[in-house]
Motif scaffolding. Structure first.
Motif, PDB file in Angstrom:
ATOM      1  N   ASP A  34       0.705  -1.169   0.041  1.00  0.00           N
ATOM      2  CA  ASP A  34      -0.076  -0.041   0.011  1.00  0.00           C
ATOM      3  C   ASP A  34       0.901   1.240   0.048  1.00  0.00           C
ATOM      4  OD1 ASP A  34      -1.917  -1.683   0.378  1.00  0.00           O
ATOM      5  OD2 ASP A  34      -2.847  -1.100   2.306  1.00  0.00           O
ATOM      6  N   VAL A  35       1.968   0.961   0.485  1.00  0.00           N
ATOM      7  CA  VAL A  35       3.107   2.255   0.433  1.00  0.00           C
ATOM      8  C   VAL A  35       4.113   1.839  -0.235  1.00  0.00           C
ATOM      9  CG1 VAL A  35       2.094   3.368   2.618  1.00  0.00           C
ATOM     10  CG2 VAL A  35       3.829   1.565   2.817  1.00  0.00           C
ATOM     11  N   LEU A 124      12.603   0.235  11.693  1.00  0.00           N
ATOM     12  CA  LEU A 124      13.067   1.064  12.636  1.00  0.00           C
ATOM     13  C   LEU A 124      12.743   2.578  11.935  1.00  0.00           C
ATOM     14  CD1 LEU A 124      16.301  -0.200  13.763  1.00  0.00           C
ATOM     15  CD2 LEU A 124      14.215  -0.049  14.927  1.00  0.00           C
ATOM     16  N   TYR A 125      12.146   2.415  10.648  1.00  0.00           N
ATOM     17  CA  TYR A 125      11.762   3.842   9.998  1.00  0.00           C
ATOM     18  C   TYR A 125      10.670   4.570  10.804  1.00  0.00           C
ATOM     19  CZ  TYR A 125      14.216   3.487   5.457  1.00  0.00           C
ATOM     20  OH  TYR A 125      15.148   3.543   4.475  1.00  0.00           O
ATOM     21  N   PRO A 126      10.266   5.799  10.824  1.00  0.00           N
ATOM     22  CA  PRO A 126       9.130   6.379  11.738  1.00  0.00           C
ATOM     23  C   PRO A 126       7.909   5.527  11.270  1.00  0.00           C
ATOM     24  CG  PRO A 126      10.727   7.943  10.602  1.00  0.00           C
ATOM     25  CD  PRO A 126      11.255   6.732  10.090  1.00  0.00           C
ATOM     26  N   VAL A 127       7.248   5.271  12.205  1.00  0.00           N
ATOM     27  CA  VAL A 127       5.728   4.640  11.814  1.00  0.00           C
ATOM     28  C   VAL A 127       4.923   5.447  10.893  1.00  0.00           C
ATOM     29  CG1 VAL A 127       4.513   5.573  13.812  1.00  0.00           C
ATOM     30  CG2 VAL A 127       3.833   3.506  13.085  1.00  0.00           C
ATOM     31  N   SER A 131       1.543   5.458   6.651  1.00  0.00           N
ATOM     32  CA  SER A 131       0.349   6.172   6.240  1.00  0.00           C
ATOM     33  C   SER A 131       0.776   7.419   5.206  1.00  0.00           C
ATOM     34  CB  SER A 131      -0.311   6.610   7.264  1.00  0.00           C
ATOM     35  OG  SER A 131       0.472   7.438   8.585  1.00  0.00           O
ATOM     36  N   ASP A 132       1.949   7.712   4.971  1.00  0.00           N
ATOM     37  CA  ASP A 132       2.365   8.900   4.195  1.00  0.00           C
ATOM     38  C   ASP A 132       1.786   9.043   2.799  1.00  0.00           C
ATOM     39  OD1 ASP A 132       3.465  10.896   3.097  1.00  0.00           O
ATOM     40  OD2 ASP A 132       5.701  10.285   3.605  1.00  0.00           O
ATOM     41  N   ALA A 136       2.264   6.654  -0.999  1.00  0.00           N
ATOM     42  CA  ALA A 136       0.749   5.810  -1.035  1.00  0.00           C
ATOM     43  C   ALA A 136       0.960   5.149  -2.427  1.00  0.00           C
ATOM     44  CB  ALA A 136      -0.462   6.403  -0.598  1.00  0.00           C
ATOM     45  N   LEU A 137       0.738   3.834  -2.681  1.00  0.00           N
ATOM     46  CA  LEU A 137       0.691   3.274  -3.932  1.00  0.00           C
ATOM     47  C   LEU A 137      -0.292   4.117  -4.874  1.00  0.00           C
ATOM     48  CD1 LEU A 137       1.244   0.803  -5.802  1.00  0.00           C
ATOM     49  CD2 LEU A 137      -0.735  -0.261  -4.625  1.00  0.00           C
TER      50      LEU A 137
END
Length: 156
Positions: A34-35, A124-127, A131-132, A136-137
């Motif tokens: 999705d991302v 370890l990437y920011p959560v 949802s960025d 997004a796909l």
């Protein structure tokens, strides 16, 4: 188009309503993530929502699922290496901590990743990365999606 398919991704894949599906493999559906902050990120979804872990499958089906993991990861590796010279490798993870069904993450890794994360797990990437809207796909990912699908098809 609504995103109702996200409520049950596996059933939607069986119905042909899951727009992220890029291929059907033994025991599984290959889907693009999705991302795409790591371009080419894919997931292998079990085709049976009752299967919660790899060990729930009888040995022959387990081996078929693992072969599908290998096929998807190989397709991602070939497609990403061809599209970005900074491609490094593929990381493969079966976790099962959040979703109750068997699935495998296939993460391409790149030289352009932040130095503090490049050799560490993607988690370890920011959560917020998950949802960025910037990553997004979307249609801009059609070329990498098509390349992965083509490599999957070439393996059959």
């Amino acid at each position: 188009m609504t995103e109702d398919w996200k409520q049950d991704r596996i059933a939607a894949a069986h119905r042909g309503d899951n727009p992220t599906v890029i291929g059907r493999l033994p025991e599984a559906f290959a889907v693009i993530g999705d991302v795409q902050w790591l371009p080419g990120y894919c997931v292998l979804l079990t085709d049976d929502p009752a299967v919660g872990r790899l060990t729930d499958l009888p040995r022959a089906r387990r081996l078929a699922y693992l072969e599908s993991v290998e096929r998807l990861s190989t397709a991602v590796e070939h497609a990403c290496a061809a599209s970005d010279p900074a491609f490094r490798r593929v990381n493969i993870e079966i976790l099962g901590n959040a979703d109750p069904f068997l699935h495998t993450h296939v993460f391409p890794r790149y030289e352009w990743e932040p130095p503090e994360i490049i050799q560490r797990p993607v988690w370890l990437y920011p959560v917020e990365r998950w949802s960025d809207p910037q990553t997004a796909l979307g249609p801009q990912h059609d070329p990498i999606r098509a390349a992965i699908a083509a490599h999957l098809h070439d393996q059959t």
